[in-house]
Enzyme design. Structure first.
Site, PDB file in Angstrom:
ATOM      1  N   VAL A  13       5.255  -3.641  -8.281  1.00 59.60           N
ATOM      2  CA  VAL A  13       6.086  -2.622  -8.274  1.00 59.60           C
ATOM      3  C   VAL A  13       6.976  -2.633  -7.216  1.00 59.60           C
ATOM      4  O   VAL A  13       8.424  -2.130  -7.716  1.00 59.60           O
ATOM      5  CB  VAL A  13       4.479  -1.357  -7.786  1.00 59.60           C
ATOM      6  CG1 VAL A  13       5.147  -0.019  -7.690  1.00 59.60           C
ATOM      7  CG2 VAL A  13       4.364  -1.805  -9.462  1.00 59.60           C
ATOM      8  N   GLU A 156       3.201   5.111 -11.280  1.00 60.27           N
ATOM      9  CA  GLU A 156       4.106   3.694 -11.814  1.00 60.27           C
ATOM     10  C   GLU A 156       3.635   3.487 -12.864  1.00 60.27           C
ATOM     11  O   GLU A 156       2.790   3.251 -13.573  1.00 60.27           O
ATOM     12  CB  GLU A 156       4.531   2.646 -10.734  1.00 60.27           C
ATOM     13  CG  GLU A 156       5.362   1.698 -11.047  1.00 60.27           C
ATOM     14  CD  GLU A 156       6.528   2.872 -11.440  1.00 60.27           C
ATOM     15  OE1 GLU A 156       7.690   2.926 -10.653  1.00 60.27           O
ATOM     16  OE2 GLU A 156       6.875   2.118 -12.395  1.00 60.27           O
ATOM     17  N   LEU A 158       5.382   0.498 -14.989  1.00 63.85           N
ATOM     18  CA  LEU A 158       6.539   0.232 -15.882  1.00 63.85           C
ATOM     19  C   LEU A 158       5.026  -1.051 -15.906  1.00 63.85           C
ATOM     20  O   LEU A 158       3.874  -1.054 -15.709  1.00 63.85           O
ATOM     21  CB  LEU A 158       6.674  -0.680 -14.341  1.00 63.85           C
ATOM     22  CG  LEU A 158       5.776  -1.246 -12.762  1.00 63.85           C
ATOM     23  CD1 LEU A 158       5.643  -3.053 -13.121  1.00 63.85           C
ATOM     24  CD2 LEU A 158       6.754  -1.625 -11.753  1.00 63.85           C
ATOM     25  N   GLY A 263      -5.638  -8.546 -30.082  1.00 60.33           N
ATOM     26  CA  GLY A 263      -6.432  -9.728 -29.616  1.00 60.33           C
ATOM     27  C   GLY A 263      -7.484 -10.465 -28.938  1.00 60.33           C
ATOM     28  O   GLY A 263      -8.268 -10.100 -29.234  1.00 60.33           O
ATOM     29  N   CYS A 270      -3.796  -4.730 -14.138  1.00 58.37           N
ATOM     30  CA  CYS A 270      -3.846  -2.920 -14.135  1.00 58.37           C
ATOM     31  C   CYS A 270      -4.927  -2.753 -14.895  1.00 58.37           C
ATOM     32  O   CYS A 270      -5.596  -1.872 -14.400  1.00 58.37           O
ATOM     33  CB  CYS A 270      -2.798  -2.461 -14.456  1.00 58.37           C
ATOM     34  SG  CYS A 270      -1.094  -2.438 -13.570  1.00 58.37           S
TER      35      CYS A 270
HETATM   36  P1  NAD Z   1       0.574  -6.385  -6.184  1.00 57.18           P
HETATM   37  O1  NAD Z   1      -0.814  -6.860  -5.201  1.00 57.18           O
HETATM   38  O2  NAD Z   1       1.448  -7.553  -6.617  1.00 57.18           O
HETATM   39  O3  NAD Z   1       1.566  -6.698  -4.828  1.00 57.18           O
HETATM   40  C1  NAD Z   1       0.719  -5.649  -3.702  1.00 57.18           C
HETATM   41  C2  NAD Z   1       1.816  -6.147  -2.188  1.00 57.18           C
HETATM   42  O4  NAD Z   1       1.002  -5.248  -0.881  1.00 57.18           O
HETATM   43  C3  NAD Z   1       1.273  -7.558  -1.836  1.00 57.18           C
HETATM   44  O5  NAD Z   1       2.136  -8.001  -1.850  1.00 57.18           O
HETATM   45  C4  NAD Z   1       0.806  -7.303  -0.252  1.00 57.18           C
HETATM   46  O6  NAD Z   1       0.741  -8.731   1.018  1.00 57.18           O
HETATM   47  C5  NAD Z   1       1.156  -5.588  -0.382  1.00 57.18           C
HETATM   48  N1  NAD Z   1       0.876  -5.263   0.852  1.00 57.18           N
HETATM   49  C6  NAD Z   1      -1.040  -4.943   1.198  1.00 57.18           C
HETATM   50  N2  NAD Z   1      -1.477  -4.671   2.635  1.00 57.18           N
HETATM   51  C7  NAD Z   1      -0.194  -3.679   2.670  1.00 57.18           C
HETATM   52  C8  NAD Z   1       0.383  -3.130   4.109  1.00 57.18           C
HETATM   53  N3  NAD Z   1      -0.864  -2.567   4.809  1.00 57.18           N
HETATM   54  N4  NAD Z   1       1.565  -2.610   4.231  1.00 57.18           N
HETATM   55  C9  NAD Z   1       2.517  -3.939   3.450  1.00 57.18           C
HETATM   56  N5  NAD Z   1       1.950  -4.529   2.258  1.00 57.18           N
HETATM   57  C10 NAD Z   1       0.847  -4.792   2.082  1.00 57.18           C
HETATM   58  O7  NAD Z   1       0.927  -5.215  -6.378  1.00 57.18           O
HETATM   59  P2  NAD Z   1       1.801  -4.626  -8.088  1.00 57.18           P
HETATM   60  O8  NAD Z   1       1.000  -5.330  -9.121  1.00 57.18           O
HETATM   61  O9  NAD Z   1       2.934  -4.059  -7.201  1.00 57.18           O
HETATM   62  O10 NAD Z   1       0.974  -3.056  -7.513  1.00 57.18           O
HETATM   63  C11 NAD Z   1       0.846  -2.456  -7.022  1.00 57.18           C
HETATM   64  C12 NAD Z   1       0.174  -0.989  -7.280  1.00 57.18           C
HETATM   65  O11 NAD Z   1       1.002   0.103  -8.360  1.00 57.18           O
HETATM   66  C13 NAD Z   1      -1.558  -0.971  -7.636  1.00 57.18           C
HETATM   67  O12 NAD Z   1      -1.838   0.136  -7.022  1.00 57.18           O
HETATM   68  C14 NAD Z   1      -1.400  -1.325  -9.026  1.00 57.18           C
HETATM   69  O13 NAD Z   1      -2.555  -0.716  -9.389  1.00 57.18           O
HETATM   70  C15 NAD Z   1      -0.029  -0.467  -8.793  1.00 57.18           C
HETATM   71  N6  NAD Z   1       0.737  -0.072 -10.682  1.00 57.18           N
HETATM   72  C16 NAD Z   1       0.663  -2.038 -11.092  1.00 57.18           C
HETATM   73  C17 NAD Z   1       1.589  -2.075 -12.087  1.00 57.18           C
HETATM   74  C18 NAD Z   1       1.777  -3.905 -12.557  1.00 57.18           C
HETATM   75  O14 NAD Z   1       2.255  -3.922 -13.934  1.00 57.18           O
HETATM   76  N7  NAD Z   1       1.773  -5.215 -11.706  1.00 57.18           N
HETATM   77  C19 NAD Z   1       2.054  -1.341 -12.805  1.00 57.18           C
HETATM   78  C20 NAD Z   1       2.376   0.522 -12.740  1.00 57.18           C
HETATM   79  C21 NAD Z   1       1.013   0.004 -11.425  1.00 57.18           C
END
Ligand code: NAD
Length: 441
Positions: A13, A156, A158, A263, A270
């Site tokens: 994200v 978000e 995505l 599937g 997520c």
């Molecule tokens: P991710 O696990 O890929 O990345 C999260 C990042 O945050 C990691 O790189 C981690 O090192 C970093 N992090 C953790 N603690 C931190 C801190 N204190 N300061 C700075 N960085 C820190 O997560 P993601 O998939 O990008 O998801 C992020 C959020 O968005 C989650 O809440 C998820 O549910 C939500 N979300 C994800 C998606 C998806 O498709 N991946 C879609 C919509 C919403």
């Protein structure tokens, strides 16, 4: 107004948002606590696969600064997007430790900051969390939010695999805040980012915005589990085909055609954890969501459904060579978090099958979980060669090109399970022992 933003958390994200904003000329500080990740990103290396992301990061270099220095990044920004992970606790509930830590640091740096700042919670959090995060920020900044600094929830939507496309063309923007200043600043920010492609925008309070995200994911998961229930039914009705059922009901605009692909069950970072957190949360506030419990149960059972199909073809799986095509939870990603492959491989190992796997992107991630308990093939041919059973678990485009003759030529016994419905069943049934999710024989 010119915007300079911080994005806290460089995952799917955060990096997608950072890259798209930087590409549009916005100054972006992308921050993460993971030093290795930041060092890689500084060299243009993205530590996971997401189409178009790397190219966009490299081409937006001039506007994109990667660092571990959260406090300084915040000082330089007027909008701070929080995009850290919100994983699952052992009890199924949401784990807020990362977002709480991030908010503590945000609070501390606000103490020394000048000018208005909007803190935007983009991570998925259960209703009421933002209120709790406000308290953390306020106690660390020693000032109340709502005066010079403001907070908003901006969930978000995505999808991994199309994260850049979705960030460039979101179907909706939800802004949950009770502050007029935050509302207007964020609306202006997004209008500047999307110009004539500005999507619908919905304003609401924080809790409603938090709830919208969970309701959205719960509904998507419901569609998947619903069609998977019908798929299981089809398997007991001679000649029934879930794909034709899904295609037909999808033509009804009240239903819609998306997320009706039968599937091996939904996976990824997520849907499973959000369903679990939603269930945990709803129970805690005394309104258990029985529909969502059923969705979760159907999803868990779907892996057993695949194993049942395997047993129909190969009665005793012990010491059988089983090849798995596809490990990622869906195509175009290397993400294996909660992928169906994990549980299915586990079950096959419990039956003492010899498992060999292939995935165009995700094998390396799988190695860190199963190590030498399974074998890894670097080509489709090497994976299926000599196997007694092949199970297709991810709908990668290269698997769709396979013909029945490829399996007949390479396998010891041509037993194939299409858990993604990517093959033409008539052709496959003529030439080999074939089973597919949602296909009654
Ligand atoms: P991710 O696990 O890929 O990345 C999260 C990042 O945050 C990691 O790189 C981690 O090192 C970093 N992090 C953790 N603690 C931190 C801190 N204190 N300061 C700075 N960085 C820190 O997560 P993601 O998939 O990008 O998801 C992020 C959020 O968005 C989650 O809440 C998820 O549910 C939500 N979300 C994800 C998606 C998806 O498709 N991946 C879609 C919509 C919403």
């Amino acid at each position: 107004m010119t915007f300079s933003i911080s994005v806290i958390g460089c995952g799917f994200v955060g990096l997608s948002l950072a890259a798209v904003c930087a590409n549009k000329g916005i100054q972006v500080n992308a921050v993460d606590v993971d030093t290795d990740k930041i060092n890689s990103l500084k060299q243009g290396i993205v530590p996971f696969f997401e189409p178009k992301l790397k190219e966009m990061i490299v081409s937006s270099r001039n506007n994109l600064v990667f660092s571990n220095d959260l406090e300084n990044s915040i000082l330089e920004s007027n909008i701070i997007f929080v995009t850290v992970g919100t994983p699952q606790n052992d009890d199924g509930g949401i784990n807020l430790s990362f977002i709480e830590t991030a908010c503590k640091t945000i609070g501390k740096s606000l103490k020394n900051s000048v000018g208005d700042k909007i803190i935007v919670i983009k991570s998925t959090v259960v209703p009421g969390t933002t209120q709790h995060l406000c308290e953390i920020i306020e106690s660390n900044s020693e000032q109340k939010l709502g005066k010079t600094n403001f907070i908003a929830v901006n969930p978000e939507f995505l999808r991994e695999g199309t994260a850049i496309e979705d960030t460039e063309n979101p179907h909706l923007i939800v802004i949950g805040t009770r502050d007029e200043k935050a509302k207007h600043t964020l609306e202006n920010f997004y209008r500047g980012l999307y110009n004539n492609k500005m999507p619908k925008i919905i304003f609401c309070n924080e809790s409603t915005a938090e709830l919208i995200k969970y309701t959205n994911n719960a509904f998507l998961a419901t569609k998947i589990s619903f069609i998977n229930s019908i798929a299981t039914l089809c398997q007991k009705i001679p000649g029934a085909d879930v794909n034709l059922v899904a295609e037909s009901i999808g033509e009804d605009k009240r239903i819609g055609k998306y997320f009706l692909n039968a599937g091996p069950g939904f996976g990824g970072s997520c849907l499973p954890k959000d369903i679990s957190a939603f269930l945990n949360y709803s129970k805690k506030i005394g309104v258990p969501l029985s529909i969502i419990s059923a969705v979760d149960e159907v999803n868990k059972n779907q892996k057993d459904n695949v194993i049942e199909l395997a047993k129909e073809l190969v009665k005793d799986l012990k010491e059988q060579n089983v090849s798995i095509l596809g490990l990622a939870f869906k195509k175009d990603t290397d993400d294996i978090r909660n992928a169906a492959s994990l549980e299915i491989i586990d079950k096959l190992l419990n039956f003492h099958s010899n498992v060999i796997v292939h995935d165009p992107m995700a094998s390396k991630n799988m190695m860190s979980i199963f190590g030498s308990k399974i074998s890894y093939a670097d080509s489709i041919e090497k994976c299926i060669e000599g196997s007694d059973l092949c199970i297709v678990l991810t709908e990668w485009d290269e698997y769709k090109k396979l013909k029945p003759d490829d399996f007949v030529r390479l396998m010891k016994q041509p037993n194939v399970i299409d858990a993604r419905r990517i093959f033409d069943q008539e052709q496959f049934m003529k030439k080999l022992n074939f089973r597919a999710i949602g296909l009654g024989l």
